[in-house]
Design a protein around this motif. Structure first.
Motif: not given
Length: 155
Positions: A86-103, A105-107
């Protein structure tokens, strides 16, 4: 690539067009956002940003089941993807989505803020309407105009 020259891994031209239309629909609160997101995923089932977008939509919905479905679906997708591809930006989006899905939202919001700072959008194409918040690219939130300051209590 998207309209801002950001990589869209595993995404064909047709899916990229649906992605752009889905983003526009989301930014302008148009009903076709879900249809365009589904069309993107159908056109490129392995598209990283299609799955990230779907996760974000699941989280923005009002039904608890939508978020649970998004968490399950995104988790299954992530288990099939090598983050190194993945591109670095896509990795960050995937991390943001997973972090939010994990509850957390702030992070997730912090990660999304980092994305908009590190990968600002290019200037809009002529004739294209762009929300004001996108025109303040690369600046910190503190430097952006606060249009709501008159309504804040205690400031």
């Amino acid at each position: 690539m998207d309209r801002h020259a950001h990589a869209l891994s595993r995404t064909g031209d047709e899916a990229a067009r649906h992605y752009e239309r889905a983003l526009d629909a989301l930014l302008f609160f148009r009903a076709e956002v879900a249809d365009e997101a589904q069309a993107m995923a159908a056109a490129s089932p392995h598209s990283v940003m299609a799955h990230v977008f779907d996760a974000y939509l699941g989280l923005l919905g009002t039904e608890e089941q939508e978020a649970a479905d998004a968490r399950r679906s995104f988790g299954a997708f992530r288990s099939t993807v090598d983050p190194a591809g993945l591109s670095p930006r896509e990795r960050m989006h995937a991390a943001a989505a997973q972090t939010w899905l994990d509850g957390n939202m702030s992070r997730a919001g912090e990660i999304l803020g980092e994305i908009s700072t590190e990968y600002p959008p290019r200037r809009p194409r002529p004739g294209r309407r762009t929300p004001d918040r996108l025109l303040h690219r690369g600046r910190s939130a503190a430097a952006r105009p606060d249009r709501w300051r008159a309504f804040r209590v205690g400031r």
